[in-house]
Design an enzyme around this catalytic site. Structure first.
Site, mmCIF file in Angstrom:
data_model
loop_
_atom_site.group_PDB
_atom_site.id
_atom_site.type_symbol
_atom_site.label_atom_id
_atom_site.label_comp_id
_atom_site.label_asym_id
_atom_site.label_seq_id
_atom_site.Cartn_x
_atom_site.Cartn_y
_atom_site.Cartn_z
ATOM 1 N N LYS A 1 -7.180 5.249 5.932
ATOM 2 C CA LYS A 1 -7.544 4.015 5.379
ATOM 3 C C LYS A 1 -8.116 3.187 6.398
ATOM 4 O O LYS A 1 -7.732 2.898 7.498
ATOM 5 C CB LYS A 1 -6.179 3.349 4.972
ATOM 6 C CG LYS A 1 -5.471 4.115 3.846
ATOM 7 C CD LYS A 1 -4.094 3.616 3.536
ATOM 8 C CE LYS A 1 -3.126 3.829 4.688
ATOM 9 N NZ LYS A 1 -1.835 3.462 4.712
ATOM 10 N N THR B 1 -1.634 -9.613 3.534
ATOM 11 C CA THR B 1 -1.917 -8.105 3.246
ATOM 12 C C THR B 1 -0.547 -7.497 3.690
ATOM 13 O O THR B 1 -0.605 -6.015 3.860
ATOM 14 C CB THR B 1 -2.968 -7.686 4.372
ATOM 15 O OG1 THR B 1 -2.768 -7.900 5.632
ATOM 16 C CG2 THR B 1 -4.368 -8.231 3.984
ATOM 17 N N GLY C 1 2.247 -5.192 3.278
ATOM 18 C CA GLY C 1 2.737 -4.134 2.103
ATOM 19 C C GLY C 1 1.638 -3.348 1.620
ATOM 20 O O GLY C 1 1.853 -2.742 0.719
ATOM 21 N N THR C 2 0.167 -3.691 1.976
ATOM 22 C CA THR C 2 -0.703 -2.858 1.318
ATOM 23 C C THR C 2 -0.602 -1.217 1.581
ATOM 24 O O THR C 2 -1.003 -0.611 0.568
ATOM 25 C CB THR C 2 -2.282 -3.400 2.270
ATOM 26 O OG1 THR C 2 -2.060 -3.278 3.405
ATOM 27 C CG2 THR C 2 -2.320 -4.874 1.819
ATOM 28 N N GLY C 3 -0.080 -0.965 2.633
ATOM 29 C CA GLY C 3 -0.057 0.774 2.793
ATOM 30 C C GLY C 3 0.877 1.409 1.766
ATOM 31 O O GLY C 3 0.611 2.216 1.140
ATOM 32 N N CYS C 4 2.155 0.378 1.890
ATOM 33 C CA CYS C 4 3.060 1.035 0.921
ATOM 34 C C CYS C 4 2.829 0.989 -0.403
ATOM 35 O O CYS C 4 2.832 1.957 -1.222
ATOM 36 C CB CYS C 4 4.303 0.151 1.079
ATOM 37 S SG CYS C 4 5.006 0.074 2.724
#
Length: 268
Positions: free
Chosen positions: A177, A208, A210-213
């Site tokens: 990412k 942003t 929590g974007t990865g989760c």
């Protein structure tokens, strides 16, 4: 036992502010019409400004949660998030192969500040034992550098890291990412055969959290529904972009993404 309903399991930590971790995963599963289940690994005192405290659950309790779900519920895909130590990882390694379902790993290894979140021996165990079980691993640039022990700063570096993680560590596929790149929001997927690049315009926002989760949970939800990997990533990229575009300006720090934003865009 009915298997008509897509069911996904998340194994991760809790975010008390609701933007990341188990909470983000379950919200995402729900929005994407997937029945969500959870195994809690750690409890955090956390908000938009950072993590104030962490309590890891006993390994026996993690093992019991997992056994309870496996013995009773259909599972069509699994994702893991924060797995703090080697003992927790061993529980997952002992259980995942028997499920024979897609497994998405969001390797929560490095804090935004650059601080390592897992000990060296746990990192080594993750690389040697967990990564080979994955259908897909979804590191950001810092995590990809942490796994490969190589510099990852450009799109070319991302492609090389994704290939290294698949052929060097045995992942089924790797999605690097590029949210921390300075220009467009570019993600690179290597599926074992081909490199795929997903690009969207960069959205100017600090919200942003929590974007990865959320991104990895979306991929898990789509895989639970039987979508091919590349299509699952493509649809998830659209989902997370909408979630960032309509993120919430909550708290004093980085606000959370909007898990129902996709519904708002459909109405427009």
């Amino acid at each position: 036992m009915s298997t008509a309903t897509p069911c996904a399991l998340t194994i991760a930590g809790s975010d008390s502010s609701g933007g990341a971790g188990i909470q983000a995963d379950l919200k995402t599963f729900q929005e994407l019409k997937c029945y969500g289940m959870s195994v809690l690994t750690s409890v955090t005192a956390q908000n938009t400004t950072g993590v104030q405290a962490v309590h890891h659950l006993p390994t026996a309790m993690i093992q019991q949660q997992l056994a309870s779900i496996v013995s009773d519920m259909p599972i069509h895909a699994v994702k893991t998030g924060m797995i703090a130590n080697q003992e927790m990882m061993k529980v997952i390694v002992d259980t995942l192969p028997e499920l024979q379902v897609p497994y998405v790993m969001d390797p929560v290894m490095v804090a935004t500040s650059g601080e390592a979140l897992i000990e060296p021996e746990a990192r080594q165990y993750l690389r040697q034992q967990l990564i080979p079980l994955t259908t897909l691993i979804t590191p950001n640039i810092a995590e990809a550098a942490y796994i490969t022990e190589e510099k990852v700063e450009t799109v070319a570096d991302m492609k090389e890291a994704a290939t290294h993680i698949v052929h060097g560590f045995g992942a089924g596929a790797a999605l690097i990412k590029g949210g921390h790149l300075q220009e467009a929001a570019i993600d690179v997927l290597y599926d074992g055969n081909k490199v795929h690049v997903f690009e969207t315009d960069r959205i100017s926002t600090k919200n942003t959290h929590g974007t990865g989760c959320t991104y990895s949970a979306a991929i898990t939800a789509f895989l639970s529904q039987g979508l091919p990997l590349v299509r699952a990533v493509e649809r998830s990229k659209h989902y997370i972009t909408a979630a960032i575009r309509h993120a919430f300006n909550l708290g004093y720090g980085n606000g959370p993404t909007n898990h129902w934003a996709i519904r708002e865009e459909v109405r427009q």
